[in-house]
Design a protein around this motif. Structure first.
Motif, PDB file in Angstrom:
ATOM      1  N   SER A 161      37.951  38.599  33.048  1.00 36.12           N
ATOM      2  CA  SER A 161      38.486  38.655  31.690  1.00 36.12           C
ATOM      3  C   SER A 161      38.682  40.077  31.200  1.00 36.12           C
ATOM      4  O   SER A 161      39.637  40.364  30.471  1.00 36.12           O
ATOM      5  CB  SER A 161      37.538  37.930  30.724  1.00 36.12           C
ATOM      6  OG  SER A 161      37.436  36.564  31.050  1.00 36.12           O
ATOM      7  N   LEU A 162      37.793  40.968  31.589  1.00 41.45           N
ATOM      8  CA  LEU A 162      37.779  42.311  31.018  1.00 41.45           C
ATOM      9  C   LEU A 162      38.477  43.351  31.880  1.00 41.45           C
ATOM     10  O   LEU A 162      38.627  44.496  31.462  1.00 41.45           O
ATOM     11  CB  LEU A 162      36.327  42.749  30.769  1.00 41.45           C
ATOM     12  CG  LEU A 162      35.523  41.842  29.831  1.00 41.45           C
ATOM     13  CD1 LEU A 162      34.084  42.344  29.724  1.00 41.45           C
ATOM     14  CD2 LEU A 162      36.160  41.774  28.456  1.00 41.45           C
ATOM     15  N   SER A 163      38.921  42.974  33.073  1.00 41.14           N
ATOM     16  CA  SER A 163      39.534  43.956  33.962  1.00 41.14           C
ATOM     17  C   SER A 163      40.999  43.627  34.200  1.00 41.14           C
ATOM     18  O   SER A 163      41.453  42.511  33.984  1.00 41.14           O
ATOM     19  CB  SER A 163      38.802  43.983  35.307  1.00 41.14           C
ATOM     20  OG  SER A 163      38.948  42.740  35.973  1.00 41.14           O
ATOM     21  N   GLY A 164      41.728  44.631  34.642  1.00 41.75           N
ATOM     22  CA  GLY A 164      43.119  44.433  35.024  1.00 41.75           C
ATOM     23  C   GLY A 164      43.952  43.830  33.910  1.00 41.75           C
ATOM     24  O   GLY A 164      44.022  44.344  32.805  1.00 41.75           O
ATOM     25  N   ALA A 165      44.574  42.702  34.213  1.00 47.93           N
ATOM     26  CA  ALA A 165      45.343  41.944  33.225  1.00 47.93           C
ATOM     27  C   ALA A 165      44.749  40.559  33.138  1.00 47.93           C
ATOM     28  O   ALA A 165      45.425  39.543  33.236  1.00 47.93           O
ATOM     29  CB  ALA A 165      46.813  41.869  33.610  1.00 47.93           C
ATOM     30  N   GLY A 166      43.430  40.520  32.954  1.00 48.47           N
ATOM     31  CA  GLY A 166      42.713  39.249  32.922  1.00 48.47           C
ATOM     32  C   GLY A 166      42.916  38.488  31.640  1.00 48.47           C
ATOM     33  O   GLY A 166      43.820  38.762  30.842  1.00 48.47           O
ATOM     34  N   LEU A 167      42.029  37.536  31.393  1.00 46.46           N
ATOM     35  CA  LEU A 167      42.192  36.632  30.266  1.00 46.46           C
ATOM     36  C   LEU A 167      42.115  37.342  28.918  1.00 46.46           C
ATOM     37  O   LEU A 167      42.648  36.840  27.929  1.00 46.46           O
ATOM     38  CB  LEU A 167      41.120  35.535  30.336  1.00 46.46           C
ATOM     39  CG  LEU A 167      41.276  34.567  31.511  1.00 46.46           C
ATOM     40  CD1 LEU A 167      40.019  33.740  31.677  1.00 46.46           C
ATOM     41  CD2 LEU A 167      42.475  33.672  31.308  1.00 46.46           C
ATOM     42  N   MET A 168      41.441  38.481  28.844  1.00 42.65           N
ATOM     43  CA  MET A 168      41.307  39.204  27.584  1.00 42.65           C
ATOM     44  C   MET A 168      42.335  40.326  27.448  1.00 42.65           C
ATOM     45  O   MET A 168      42.287  41.104  26.503  1.00 42.65           O
ATOM     46  CB  MET A 168      39.889  39.796  27.458  1.00 42.65           C
ATOM     47  CG  MET A 168      38.784  38.759  27.496  1.00 42.65           C
ATOM     48  SD  MET A 168      38.922  37.573  26.135  1.00 42.65           S
ATOM     49  CE  MET A 168      37.495  36.540  26.452  1.00 42.65           C
ATOM     50  N   TYR A 169      43.260  40.416  28.365  1.00 41.71           N
ATOM     51  CA  TYR A 169      44.269  41.474  28.325  1.00 41.71           C
ATOM     52  C   TYR A 169      45.188  41.271  27.125  1.00 41.71           C
ATOM     53  O   TYR A 169      45.682  40.176  26.887  1.00 41.71           O
ATOM     54  CB  TYR A 169      45.083  41.464  29.621  1.00 41.71           C
ATOM     55  CG  TYR A 169      46.096  42.575  29.721  1.00 41.71           C
ATOM     56  CD1 TYR A 169      45.684  43.886  29.912  1.00 41.71           C
ATOM     57  CD2 TYR A 169      47.456  42.308  29.623  1.00 41.71           C
ATOM     58  CE1 TYR A 169      46.606  44.913  30.013  1.00 41.71           C
ATOM     59  CE2 TYR A 169      48.388  43.336  29.730  1.00 41.71           C
ATOM     60  CZ  TYR A 169      47.965  44.628  29.919  1.00 41.71           C
ATOM     61  OH  TYR A 169      48.880  45.649  30.014  1.00 41.71           O
ATOM     62  N   THR A 170      45.406  42.333  26.349  1.00 44.15           N
ATOM     63  CA  THR A 170      46.174  42.207  25.111  1.00 44.15           C
ATOM     64  C   THR A 170      47.578  42.794  25.218  1.00 44.15           C
ATOM     65  O   THR A 170      48.317  42.806  24.243  1.00 44.15           O
ATOM     66  CB  THR A 170      45.438  42.900  23.951  1.00 44.15           C
ATOM     67  OG1 THR A 170      45.208  44.278  24.292  1.00 44.15           O
ATOM     68  CG2 THR A 170      44.098  42.221  23.672  1.00 44.15           C
ATOM     69  N   GLY A 171      47.949  43.300  26.385  1.00 40.76           N
ATOM     70  CA  GLY A 171      49.281  43.850  26.554  1.00 40.76           C
ATOM     71  C   GLY A 171      50.343  42.766  26.644  1.00 40.76           C
ATOM     72  O   GLY A 171      50.050  41.581  26.733  1.00 40.76           O
ATOM     73  N   THR A 172      51.582  43.167  26.631  1.00 45.97           N
ATOM     74  CA  THR A 172      52.696  42.222  26.717  1.00 45.97           C
ATOM     75  C   THR A 172      52.953  41.832  28.168  1.00 45.97           C
ATOM     76  O   THR A 172      52.507  42.498  29.109  1.00 45.97           O
ATOM     77  CB  THR A 172      53.961  42.840  26.127  1.00 45.97           C
ATOM     78  OG1 THR A 172      54.361  43.961  26.942  1.00 45.97           O
ATOM     79  CG2 THR A 172      53.731  43.313  24.699  1.00 45.97           C
ATOM     80  N   THR A 173      53.697  40.759  28.350  1.00 44.30           N
ATOM     81  CA  THR A 173      54.073  40.343  29.698  1.00 44.30           C
ATOM     82  C   THR A 173      54.930  41.403  30.374  1.00 44.30           C
ATOM     83  O   THR A 173      54.809  41.654  31.580  1.00 44.30           O
ATOM     84  CB  THR A 173      54.824  39.008  29.645  1.00 44.30           C
ATOM     85  OG1 THR A 173      54.006  38.032  28.992  1.00 44.30           O
ATOM     86  CG2 THR A 173      55.170  38.508  31.046  1.00 44.30           C
ATOM     87  N   ASP A 174      55.801  42.064  29.596  1.00 42.06           N
ATOM     88  CA  ASP A 174      56.626  43.132  30.167  1.00 42.06           C
ATOM     89  C   ASP A 174      55.771  44.285  30.688  1.00 42.06           C
ATOM     90  O   ASP A 174      56.093  44.898  31.708  1.00 42.06           O
ATOM     91  CB  ASP A 174      57.620  43.650  29.128  1.00 42.06           C
ATOM     92  CG  ASP A 174      58.805  42.713  28.930  1.00 42.06           C
ATOM     93  OD1 ASP A 174      59.001  41.830  29.780  1.00 42.06           O
ATOM     94  OD2 ASP A 174      59.515  42.873  27.917  1.00 42.06           O
ATOM     95  N   SER A 175      54.661  44.574  29.992  1.00 41.04           N
ATOM     96  CA  SER A 175      53.783  45.656  30.474  1.00 41.04           C
ATOM     97  C   SER A 175      53.095  45.259  31.772  1.00 41.04           C
ATOM     98  O   SER A 175      52.841  46.105  32.633  1.00 41.04           O
ATOM     99  CB  SER A 175      52.762  46.027  29.403  1.00 41.04           C
ATOM    100  OG  SER A 175      51.828  44.976  29.187  1.00 41.04           O
TER     101      SER A 175
END
Length: 223
Positions: A161-175
């Protein structure tokens, strides 16, 4: 738990159906995140278009390629699977928690609102959901060792959840797409941990449900 068997009147109700729903939902999340990883690898293999990243900044975006569009779809389906899984898992956890309190004959350490609030309370969400599950196990299997799958589930959940683009990632899909072109293996590692956490969560559901079935059978025989 077999929903057809008689249940003690003081229980909240059979937990078997909610356990099956949670299991199916967890399988869906695992499949969705495996698909995300596959699409991220496809994006990396295709390479970034000569026109640059999708998000140009200042609200400017270039037209997406067909592969990028399909990743948006896969990502949206994954987000939907997570929402459905959260609802199914929490429904199971609340039911088995209420039954555990009834079977133990005493209040559990954490009151029922923490089944929900534990996931969204900052800092506390790093440990409270696991603590609720531990409470349930202690109530329905007193004196028994905590199953290893609980710690595996929670450790993998936090890592994924806390790493990479896990479940808690708040960036956009484009990012995420842009990162797939430059750093795909970090994304894939995060996805793999989410998939592993889903598998471990299935074991948690099955283990605690079986333990409650055993404890309930004792009360049925006594009646």
């Amino acid at each position: 738990m077999d929903d057809r068997k008689p249940q003690p009147a003081f229980l909240a109700g059979p937990v078997g159906r909610s356990a099956r729903s949670a299991t199916v939902a967890l399988v869906a999340v695992g499949a969705a995140w495996a698909a995300r990883a596959a699409w991220q690898i496809r994006l990396a293999a295709a390479g970034a278009p000569a026109s640059g990243p999708p998000d140009r900044g200042d609200g400017r975006h270039r037209p997406l390629t067909s592969l990028e569009n399909s990743y948006h779809l896969v990502s949206a389906l994954g987000d939907a699977a997570v929402l459905l899984c959260a609802a199914a898992f929490l429904a199971w956890l609340l039911r088995i928690r209420d039954n555990a309190a009834a079977l133990s004959g005493r209040p559990l350490r954490h009151a029922w609102p923490w089944v929900y609030a534990g996931w969204v309370t900052p800092v506390a969400n790093l440990w409270l959901p696991r603590a609720v599950v531990v409470d349930v196990h202690r109530a329905i299997a007193p004196g028994q060792r905590l199953p290893r799958c609980v710690n595996w589930w929670w450790g993998l959940w936090l890592a994924g959840s806390l790493s990479g683009a896990g479940l808690m990632y708040t960036g956009t899909t484009d990012s995420v797409i842009e990162r797939a072109y430059t750093d795909v293996w970090q994304l894939v590692a995060a996805d793999a941990m989410v998939v592993a956490a889903a598998v471990a969560a299935i074991l948690v559901v099955r283990t605690l449900t079986a333990a409650q079935r055993t404890r309930t059978a004792v009360f049925v025989r006594r009646d």
